[in-house]
Design a protein around this motif. Structure first.
Motif, mmCIF file in Angstrom:
data_model
loop_
_atom_site.group_PDB
_atom_site.id
_atom_site.type_symbol
_atom_site.label_atom_id
_atom_site.label_comp_id
_atom_site.label_asym_id
_atom_site.label_seq_id
_atom_site.Cartn_x
_atom_site.Cartn_y
_atom_site.Cartn_z
ATOM 1 N N ALA A 11 0.831 -1.205 0.000
ATOM 2 C CA ALA A 11 0.000 0.000 0.000
ATOM 3 C C ALA A 11 0.861 1.247 0.000
ATOM 4 C CB ALA A 11 -0.928 -0.013 1.218
ATOM 5 N N GLN A 12 1.958 1.237 0.768
ATOM 6 C CA GLN A 12 2.850 2.382 0.764
ATOM 7 C C GLN A 12 3.514 2.574 -0.595
ATOM 8 O OE1 GLN A 12 5.581 1.848 3.992
ATOM 9 N NE2 GLN A 12 4.021 2.021 5.596
ATOM 10 N N GLN A 13 3.869 1.466 -1.240
ATOM 11 C CA GLN A 13 4.473 1.571 -2.568
ATOM 12 C C GLN A 13 3.481 2.127 -3.579
ATOM 13 O OE1 GLN A 13 5.780 -2.441 -3.175
ATOM 14 N NE2 GLN A 13 7.768 -2.103 -2.196
ATOM 15 N N LEU A 14 2.219 1.716 -3.491
ATOM 16 C CA LEU A 14 1.215 2.252 -4.402
ATOM 17 C C LEU A 14 1.010 3.739 -4.183
ATOM 18 C CD1 LEU A 14 -1.446 -0.611 -4.373
ATOM 19 C CD2 LEU A 14 0.119 -0.003 -6.217
ATOM 20 N N ASP A 15 1.048 4.186 -2.918
ATOM 21 C CA ASP A 15 0.913 5.613 -2.652
ATOM 22 C C ASP A 15 2.051 6.399 -3.275
ATOM 23 O OD1 ASP A 15 -0.384 5.056 0.714
ATOM 24 O OD2 ASP A 15 -1.401 5.160 -1.238
ATOM 25 N N VAL A 16 3.247 5.838 -3.222
ATOM 26 C CA VAL A 16 4.390 6.525 -3.834
ATOM 27 C C VAL A 16 4.226 6.607 -5.336
ATOM 28 C CG1 VAL A 16 6.891 6.399 -4.205
ATOM 29 C CG2 VAL A 16 5.944 5.911 -1.948
#
Length: 323
Positions: free
Chosen positions: A277-282
């Protein structure tokens, strides 16, 4: 121009057979066609075709080009040749958008050739009456969940029957995992469509292993046995005759402090999902989820002053007294 043909047709050479054909045609009742009908005798849309039309059609030339032009004027885009061999379709020349389908093919079984034409029509967007095409119903098959899973999807043989006990157990377990009623779980729908995530797949694989002694790879639940009915049939057909008893594992001494590594598969998967999820936000350009602030650092002690080259002063001498 003379044509090298095996038998005479659409020519005056067929005139001797006209009388016998007229007797048979006289018994037919001509009715107005339900769909527009183009005659190859006139090359135009025809009304009710009586016996005289068919007698003339035997001996008269075939106005194929005129008939095709008349049908093209009716916005016909799908052409089906109903004959023993498709010899007229190559002569249509109606452009790349036209769909030409032969009803029969030489050297192939008639049902197979006809179903190929029906399938091409359906792929083009045509409507089909499934009940009329398969009055006895058909078997449902699960298609691959990924476009690169290249394997045959049509069932080659009758699928194995699923045990009711196995199916009921799996259905109740998945319902509990999804927090839904058992009656809401469709055993013929893929688990992904029911809302299952990777945790449910892992837990379902563990259930199958500890209950029936059968190990499943995770990709099988996504592809080969994607529905509960298919999974139950697979378990019924491949489970061992006797489920092995679990081997007791001696209890090890527990460390005084718990390890920082996740202790269950659930924790590991959840950690991976948070990272994703953090990677998708980036990638989307948004701020990732807030992280916990690091602990404050302890202030460093100042370094000692640098030493000088001067010699140290001697210590004061002890006081003396005089009398």
């Amino acid at each position: 121009m003379r044509l090298d043909v095996s038998h005479p047709f659409h020519s005056p050479l067929v005139a001797p057979a006209v009388d016998a054909l007229a007797e048979d045609a006289a018994r037919l009742v001509a009715r107005r066609p339900a769909v527009p009908l183009v005659s190859s005798v006139t090359g135009a849309v025809a009304d009710a075709l009586g016996a005289a039309h068919w007698l003339e059609q035997v001996c008269a030339p075939v106005r194929f080009a005129d008939a095709v032009a008349a049908m093209a004027g009716l916005s016909v885009e799908v052409w089906v040749e109903v004959s023993a061999r498709p010899v007229l379709l190559p002569a249509l020349g109606q452009g790349p958008d036209a769909l030409a389908l032969p009803a029969l093919r030489a050297g192939r079984p008639e049902p197979e050739a006809l179903l190929d034409a029906v399938g091409a029509w359906f792929a083009r967007g045509g409507a089909l009456d499934g009940a009329a095409l398969f009055p006895e119903g058909g078997a449902r098959t699960v298609l691959p969940a990924y476009p690169w899973a290249r394997r045959a999807s049509a069932p080659s043989e009758a699928p194995a029957a699923a045990s009711d006990e196995v199916l009921d157990t799996l259905r109740a377990f998945v319902a509990k995992q999804l927090r839904r009623d058992v009656g809401e779980i469709d055993v013929d729908r893929p688990l992904l469509e029911l809302g299952a995530d990777s945790i449910v797949f892992v837990e379902t694989g563990h259930l199958v292993e500890r209950t029936w002694g059968l190990q499943l790879a995770l990709h099988q639940l996504f592809d080969e046995v994607a529905t509960l009915r298919a999974l139950a049939a697979h378990v019924t057909a491949h489970r061992p005759a006797r489920v092995p008893e679990p081997v007791p594992v001696p209890e090890l001494a527990r460390p005084s402090e718990p390890a920082a590594v996740p202790s269950t598969v659930r924790d590991l998967v959840e950690a991976q999902l948070r990272i994703m999820a953090q990677q998708l936000d980036v990638l989307r350009g948004t701020d990732p989820a807030p992280r916990a602030a690091p602990p404050p650092r302890r202030p460093r002690r100042p370094p000692p002053p640098p030493s000088t080259s001067a010699a140290p002063s001697p210590p004061p001498s002890a006081p003396t007294s005089t009398r």
